[in-house]
Each structure stands twice: as structure tokens, then as C-alpha cells.
Motif scaffolding. Structure first.
Motif, PDB file in Angstrom:
ATOM      1  N   ASN A   1       0.869  -1.182   0.000  1.00  0.00           N
ATOM      2  CA  ASN A   1       0.000   0.000   0.000  1.00  0.00           C
ATOM      3  C   ASN A   1       0.904   1.229   0.000  1.00  0.00           C
ATOM      4  O   ASN A   1       1.164   1.829   1.046  1.00  0.00           O
ATOM      5  CB  ASN A   1      -0.923  -0.005   1.219  1.00  0.00           C
ATOM      6  CG  ASN A   1      -2.017   1.046   1.106  1.00  0.00           C
ATOM      7  OD1 ASN A   1      -1.845   2.058   0.420  1.00  0.00           O
ATOM      8  ND2 ASN A   1      -3.133   0.815   1.767  1.00  0.00           N
ATOM      9  N   TYR A   2       1.376   1.572  -1.184  1.00  0.00           N
ATOM     10  CA  TYR A   2       2.383   2.624  -1.288  1.00  0.00           C
ATOM     11  C   TYR A   2       1.808   3.993  -0.925  1.00  0.00           C
ATOM     12  O   TYR A   2       2.507   4.841  -0.383  1.00  0.00           O
ATOM     13  CB  TYR A   2       2.957   2.647  -2.703  1.00  0.00           C
ATOM     14  CG  TYR A   2       4.103   3.619  -2.874  1.00  0.00           C
ATOM     15  CD1 TYR A   2       5.282   3.466  -2.147  1.00  0.00           C
ATOM     16  CD2 TYR A   2       4.013   4.699  -3.749  1.00  0.00           C
ATOM     17  CE1 TYR A   2       6.336   4.357  -2.286  1.00  0.00           C
ATOM     18  CE2 TYR A   2       5.054   5.588  -3.915  1.00  0.00           C
ATOM     19  CZ  TYR A   2       6.217   5.413  -3.174  1.00  0.00           C
ATOM     20  OH  TYR A   2       7.258   6.293  -3.302  1.00  0.00           O
ATOM     21  N   ARG A   3       0.531   4.191  -1.198  1.00  0.00           N
ATOM     22  CA  ARG A   3      -0.080   5.482  -0.879  1.00  0.00           C
ATOM     23  C   ARG A   3      -0.059   5.740   0.633  1.00  0.00           C
ATOM     24  O   ARG A   3       0.182   6.879   1.076  1.00  0.00           O
ATOM     25  CB  ARG A   3      -1.519   5.524  -1.406  1.00  0.00           C
ATOM     26  CG  ARG A   3      -2.248   6.848  -1.164  1.00  0.00           C
ATOM     27  CD  ARG A   3      -1.538   7.997  -1.854  1.00  0.00           C
ATOM     28  NE  ARG A   3      -2.188   9.266  -1.629  1.00  0.00           N
ATOM     29  CZ  ARG A   3      -2.068   9.978  -0.513  1.00  0.00           C
ATOM     30  NH1 ARG A   3      -1.296   9.537   0.460  1.00  0.00           N
ATOM     31  NH2 ARG A   3      -2.682  11.134  -0.378  1.00  0.00           N
TER      32      ARG A   3
ATOM     33  N   GLY B   1      -0.614 -10.206  -5.255  1.00  0.00           N
ATOM     34  CA  GLY B   1       0.374  -9.277  -4.746  1.00  0.00           C
ATOM     35  C   GLY B   1       1.616  -9.258  -5.600  1.00  0.00           C
ATOM     36  O   GLY B   1       1.571  -9.565  -6.796  1.00  0.00           O
ATOM     37  N   VAL B   2       2.735  -8.901  -4.969  1.00  0.00           N
ATOM     38  CA  VAL B   2       3.982  -8.742  -5.715  1.00  0.00           C
ATOM     39  C   VAL B   2       5.077  -9.603  -5.090  1.00  0.00           C
ATOM     40  O   VAL B   2       5.130  -9.770  -3.874  1.00  0.00           O
ATOM     41  CB  VAL B   2       4.425  -7.266  -5.763  1.00  0.00           C
ATOM     42  CG1 VAL B   2       3.394  -6.418  -6.488  1.00  0.00           C
ATOM     43  CG2 VAL B   2       4.647  -6.709  -4.359  1.00  0.00           C
ATOM     44  N   PRO B   3       5.974 -10.123  -5.908  1.00  0.00           N
ATOM     45  CA  PRO B   3       7.096 -10.936  -5.400  1.00  0.00           C
ATOM     46  C   PRO B   3       8.197 -10.056  -4.834  1.00  0.00           C
ATOM     47  O   PRO B   3       8.110  -8.822  -4.832  1.00  0.00           O
ATOM     48  CB  PRO B   3       7.559 -11.704  -6.634  1.00  0.00           C
ATOM     49  CG  PRO B   3       7.152 -10.841  -7.792  1.00  0.00           C
ATOM     50  CD  PRO B   3       5.907 -10.132  -7.376  1.00  0.00           C
TER      51      PRO B   3
ATOM     52  N   LEU C   1       5.263   0.133  -7.982  1.00  0.00           N
ATOM     53  CA  LEU C   1       4.548   0.298  -9.245  1.00  0.00           C
ATOM     54  C   LEU C   1       3.677  -0.907  -9.571  1.00  0.00           C
ATOM     55  O   LEU C   1       2.538  -0.757 -10.039  1.00  0.00           O
ATOM     56  CB  LEU C   1       5.535   0.554 -10.379  1.00  0.00           C
ATOM     57  CG  LEU C   1       6.212   1.926 -10.403  1.00  0.00           C
ATOM     58  CD1 LEU C   1       6.985   2.114 -11.691  1.00  0.00           C
ATOM     59  CD2 LEU C   1       5.199   3.046 -10.243  1.00  0.00           C
ATOM     60  N   ASN C   2       4.179  -2.107  -9.350  1.00  0.00           N
ATOM     61  CA  ASN C   2       3.387  -3.298  -9.649  1.00  0.00           C
ATOM     62  C   ASN C   2       2.136  -3.349  -8.784  1.00  0.00           C
ATOM     63  O   ASN C   2       1.062  -3.756  -9.250  1.00  0.00           O
ATOM     64  CB  ASN C   2       4.225  -4.560  -9.449  1.00  0.00           C
ATOM     65  CG  ASN C   2       5.297  -4.725 -10.512  1.00  0.00           C
ATOM     66  OD1 ASN C   2       5.419  -3.892 -11.420  1.00  0.00           O
ATOM     67  ND2 ASN C   2       6.085  -5.773 -10.418  1.00  0.00           N
ATOM     68  N   SER C   3       2.252  -2.942  -7.537  1.00  0.00           N
ATOM     69  CA  SER C   3       1.079  -2.905  -6.658  1.00  0.00           C
ATOM     70  C   SER C   3       0.042  -1.918  -7.181  1.00  0.00           C
ATOM     71  O   SER C   3      -1.166  -2.202  -7.176  1.00  0.00           O
ATOM     72  CB  SER C   3       1.498  -2.523  -5.233  1.00  0.00           C
ATOM     73  OG  SER C   3       2.341  -3.504  -4.658  1.00  0.00           O
ATOM     74  N   GLN C   4       0.501  -0.757  -7.640  1.00  0.00           N
ATOM     75  CA  GLN C   4      -0.430   0.229  -8.200  1.00  0.00           C
ATOM     76  C   GLN C   4      -1.051  -0.267  -9.506  1.00  0.00           C
ATOM     77  O   GLN C   4      -2.241  -0.031  -9.772  1.00  0.00           O
ATOM     78  CB  GLN C   4       0.302   1.545  -8.434  1.00  0.00           C
ATOM     79  CG  GLN C   4       0.771   2.224  -7.156  1.00  0.00           C
ATOM     80  CD  GLN C   4       1.647   3.427  -7.447  1.00  0.00           C
ATOM     81  OE1 GLN C   4       1.226   4.394  -8.079  1.00  0.00           O
ATOM     82  NE2 GLN C   4       2.895   3.378  -6.998  1.00  0.00           N
ATOM     83  N   LEU C   5      -0.259  -0.928 -10.323  1.00  0.00           N
ATOM     84  CA  LEU C   5      -0.781  -1.448 -11.587  1.00  0.00           C
ATOM     85  C   LEU C   5      -1.854  -2.515 -11.357  1.00  0.00           C
ATOM     86  O   LEU C   5      -2.844  -2.581 -12.091  1.00  0.00           O
ATOM     87  CB  LEU C   5       0.357  -2.018 -12.431  1.00  0.00           C
ATOM     88  CG  LEU C   5       1.243  -0.977 -13.119  1.00  0.00           C
ATOM     89  CD1 LEU C   5       2.546  -1.609 -13.619  1.00  0.00           C
ATOM     90  CD2 LEU C   5       0.498  -0.318 -14.282  1.00  0.00           C
ATOM     91  N   LEU C   6      -1.655  -3.343 -10.344  1.00  0.00           N
ATOM     92  CA  LEU C   6      -2.683  -4.332 -10.012  1.00  0.00           C
ATOM     93  C   LEU C   6      -4.001  -3.645  -9.670  1.00  0.00           C
ATOM     94  O   LEU C   6      -5.076  -4.128 -10.044  1.00  0.00           O
ATOM     95  CB  LEU C   6      -2.222  -5.203  -8.849  1.00  0.00           C
ATOM     96  CG  LEU C   6      -1.117  -6.222  -9.150  1.00  0.00           C
ATOM     97  CD1 LEU C   6      -0.576  -6.813  -7.856  1.00  0.00           C
ATOM     98  CD2 LEU C   6      -1.616  -7.331 -10.071  1.00  0.00           C
ATOM     99  N   GLU C   7      -3.924  -2.523  -8.973  1.00  0.00           N
ATOM    100  CA  GLU C   7      -5.127  -1.768  -8.633  1.00  0.00           C
ATOM    101  C   GLU C   7      -5.789  -1.193  -9.878  1.00  0.00           C
ATOM    102  O   GLU C   7      -7.002  -1.294 -10.065  1.00  0.00           O
ATOM    103  CB  GLU C   7      -4.779  -0.639  -7.649  1.00  0.00           C
ATOM    104  CG  GLU C   7      -4.343  -1.100  -6.278  1.00  0.00           C
ATOM    105  CD  GLU C   7      -5.472  -1.728  -5.487  1.00  0.00           C
ATOM    106  OE1 GLU C   7      -6.649  -1.381  -5.728  1.00  0.00           O
ATOM    107  OE2 GLU C   7      -5.185  -2.576  -4.620  1.00  0.00           O
TER     108      GLU C   7
END
Length: 447
Positions: free
Chosen positions: A65-67, A171-173, A158-164
């Protein structure tokens, strides 16, 4: 339940979830209705549909949850943001163009590059984007502190945001090679979403702070673009940002926007953030401009001084004007070091501790690390609050301040403070410290 990635050209299908029989594999991982595709297990808790997107599920693959991670930074920078009346419309207009491309925002330290990027994020989130073409927005703020400047941290965010954005589960590795593969898959699908009504915009702040020396850098990972996709990158002029990528990379052809110093109207707007005195704003803004030469970070601190102490504070500075914001910091720290009471001593120790922390730390955690009374730590922080960022968790407010403080504390001081943090983190099971949970492993590596 996991999803087959629908046709990216159809936004309605992106937001739908197919129901049907499940294939179960890995660590409690499921995939539904993978039609005309071969399902392949990829490591523990991960599955892939050939020709679509690999979905990583299970406890080993959390989504960042980068935000939330940058919450305090966004609050800090947007509360007192002023100026850049010409630059913001230029950046918004750039993000809406059909022709893809990179734009480099360049300025020396303390000129507000990060503040500008946080303001763009704020405008996007609050419905204040001054264009009917509001883009899909991705962002990453490169920071040396806490190793938020590595390819892994960049891709996990970025990958977490792209999934959203793609409305995908999972999730991300953690491994760089796997993250790169995931980013390639997700970015390819995001490119297909970009269109005239909703372009795709990526913000990357602080390219000059990225980690170097490894096989791959964040600059190497800056992606290729198609119609209605754009990347805005910020950097100091040294190291030369355009030299950080290969000759064929699109960043080489970036438009360049160089941030200028504040003018008197910017100083007035900054003063109005700190004081309601019409007289101070009208009569002292030009003198502040002259002493700070319009350097935004320097001007911010002088405006704070003037708002708190009035014209005498400005007159005192004019007697022996600091050359720049670093000289200003040095003088302020000299004054703090001369405070001989207990609060001053604790405040100084807090600054020494913050020089070596890897991220935000609470008052309670600082009290534990320094073995001080929590109430005394809280009172000492009042002396240095203007140099700090954050409410529940605090850190130093700017890299230039960290640089000056690093020179104030000896190598021995820093080693001792790192050991105090390491000793504190070792008892994470006892106090359940968020700081310890986040940074204990990194402190062990650095020990």
C-alpha cells in the motif's frame, strides 16, 4: 478469487470478475475460468495463465500500500505548497498529449521538485486536475533513506499500483527478476488502457537519489511508451540524468522543464501560509526575497522565522546573511547546540538519532531507543519541530538538512546511534514496534 485478465480495450470487462469452477494450486491460490489458456504453477503461491498476466497469491506475495507509505509526505508537502503557477498547467497539458514521451523536471536541491510532484498527486486525488482528461496515475518517490531507491522497491510500488488500476487480485514478489517480468506484463496491459479520454501518467521523483553500482538501476527500468502515455521524471542536474540511460532510451529525448527561483508573489503566498498579518506580507516580502535570493527551501524557513518573531528576526538575519539554506541550517543548529538545559540536550540527541534512522519513528520509539522519559522527548521535539516531517512517525524534513546534520555528528556518534536502534529492534517481539518490524532486517545488514 483470481481473475483472467479481460480484454484491456474494454474497461467494463476489466472491472468484472468471472464466476465458475476454480483451479487450486500453490499456497491457497485459485484461478477462475481460464479459458483457452494453459495454467502453469510458478513458484509457491503463484499461478499464471499463458498469454495473460501472472497472478501471485498467498502470504509470500503481499501487495504494497504505497499510498499509505507516503501519506505523511503528501500531507507535509501539500499543506504549504505555493507557486509553480506556470509549471503545473504545462505538466498537465503534457500528460494529455497523444504523442508519448518523457519530461524531465530539473533543478538543484531545495527548489521544490518533490513538492511539485506531490502537488500533482494531490490535485489528481482531490478532483482538482485542471483538465477534462484525468489520467491513470502511477507514482514513485525515490529516497535514499530506508533504501527506497532500489529497483526492487521501485517495482514493488509500481506493480502494486498497476494491479489496482487493472483491477487484478494478488500481490507482488520480492525477487528482482520476477518483479521485472511482472512489471512487463502489467505495464503492457496498462498501455492498452491508455486512450484519449484517460491517458496514462507515471511520476518518478528523485532520479538523482537512485541506488547505483548494481547490475540494474531504476533508470534502466523506466518503461517504453505508446500513444497517450507519458513519464515525468525529476532530478538534480548532477548527476546528469540523461546520461543515466542507454542511447536509445526515450528519456534521452525528454522535454526539459527547469524550475526557477521564487519571485516576490511566491514569497507573499508563502508568508500567508504562516501569518495572517497583512503588514508583514506587504512590507517584508521583498526583503525576504533579497536575503534568500528566491531559493524556495531557504525562503520557507525565513518566512517561518518572520511569521513567528516579526521584523526583528529578519533584521538579525540581514546583519550576517547566510549564503544559502545549508548555511542557514548550520547557524540554526549552532544555536540549538548552545542550549544547555535538559530539553536542548534531548533535542540534540533526537536529531542525532534521526540522522541514522531508516524511516519514520514514533515519539514512543525514540524514547525507548534513547532511554528517555516520553514526556521529555515530546517537549524536546517542540524545539526542533520545524525540522521534522510527520505526525505519528517523524523523520528529517529534507535531504539537505540530513546532509548538514550528518556533518555535525561524528562517525562514532552515528555508530553508537545505529547500535542503539539495533538493540531496540532486537526486542521487537516485546514492544511490537512498527519501526523495528519495518527496518530491523536492514539494520542487521548494515551492522
Amino acid at each position: 478469487m483470481s481473475q483472467q485478465l479481460p480484454d484491456p480495450q474494454n474497461q467494463q470487462s476489466i472491472n468484472s470478475v468471472n464466476n465458475g469452477s476454480d483451479y487450486v494450486g500453490g499456497d491457497k491460490t485459485t484461478v477462475s475460468n481460464i479459458q483457452n489458456s494453459e495454467v502453469v504453477a510458478i513458484g509457491r503461491g503463484a499461478i499464471a495463465a499463458k498469454g495473460n498476466v501472472t497472478i501471485y497469491k498467498g502470504e509470500a506475495y503481499p501487495r504494497l500500500n504505497y499510498r499509505i507509505e507516503i501519506l505523511e509526505l503528501v500531507k507535509f508537502y501539500t499543506q504549504t505548497f505555493v507557486g509553480r503557477r506556470a509549471e503545473i498547467p504545462q505538466l498537465i497539458e503534457f500528460s494529455a498529449q497523444k504523442s508519448p514521451g518523457y519530461l524531465l523536471v530539473e533543478a538543484v536541491a531545495g527548489f521544490g521538485k518533490s513538492a511539485l510532484m506531490y502537488q500533482l498527486l494531490h490535485l489528481h486525488e482531490t478532483g482538482s486536475w485542471k483538465s477534462h482528461l484525468k489520467p491513470y496515475l502511477l507514482y514513485f518517490f525515490i529516497r535514499q533513506q530506508g533504501n527506497r531507491n532500489t529497483p526492487v522497491s521501485f517495482l514493488q510500488a509500481l506493480n502494486s499500483q498497476l494491479l489496482e488500476i487493472l483491477n487484478l487480485s494478488g500481490g507482488v514478489p520480492n525477487e528482482l527478476s520476477v518483479l521485472r517480468n511482472q512489471f512487463s506484463e502489467l505495464w503492457s496491459q496498462a498501455l492498452l488502457l491508455a486512450n484519449r479520454e484517460q491517458p496514462l501518467l507515471l511520476l518518478v521523483d528523485g532520479l538523482d537519489e537512485m541506488a547505483v553500482g548494481g547490475d540494474v538501476t531504476i533508470a534502466d527500468l523506466l518503461p517504453s511508451l505508446t500513444f497517450y502515455t507519458h513519464v515525468i521524471v525529476t532530478s538534480r542536474p548532477n548527476p546528469e540524468p540523461l546520461q543515466l540511460v542507454s542511447l536509445e532510451h526515450s528519456l534521452k529525448k525528454a522535454h526539459i522543464l527547469r524550475l526557477q527561483k521564487f519571485d516576490q508573489s511566491d514569497i507573499k503566498a508563502l508568508l500567508q501560509k504562516y501569518t495572517n498579518s497583512v503588514e508583514i506580507v506587504a512590507n517584508l516580502s521583498l526583503r525576504i526575497l533579497e536575503i534568500t535570493k528566491g531559493e524556495p527551501l531557504f525562503a520557507r524557513f525565513v518566512c517561518q522565522d518572520v511569521a513567528a518573531k516579526g521584523e526583528p528576526a529578519l533584521s538579525q538575519l540581514e546583519k550576517n546573511p547566510p549564503a544559502d539554506v545549508e548555511a542557514y541550517f548550520q547557524e540554526q543548529l549552532k544555536q540549538l547546540a548552545s542550549v544547555s538545559d535538559e530539553e536542548g540536550e534531548i533535542a540534540w540527541n533526537i536529531l542525532g538519532l534521526l540522522v541514522v534512522t531508516l524511516g519514520g519513528i514514533t515519539i514512543e520509539e525514540m524514547a525507548e531507543v534513547l532511554k528517555e522519559n516520553k514526556r521529555k522527548v515530546r517537549k524536546a521535539i517542540d524545539l526542533i519541530q520545524r525540522f521534522l516531517l510527520g505526525d505519528s512517525q517523524v523523520t528529517l524534513m529534507h535531504l539537505q538538512l540530513r546532509k548538514v546534520l550528518t556533518e555535525e555528528f561524528s562517525h562514532r556518534d552515528q555508530v553508537e546511534n545505529r547500535q542503539k536502534l539495533l538493540d531496540f529492534c532486537a526486542y521487537w517481539q516485546k514492544h511490537h514496534s512498527r519501526y523495528a518490524l519495518a527496518y530491523y532486517a536492514q539494520h542487521l545488514v548494515e551492522a
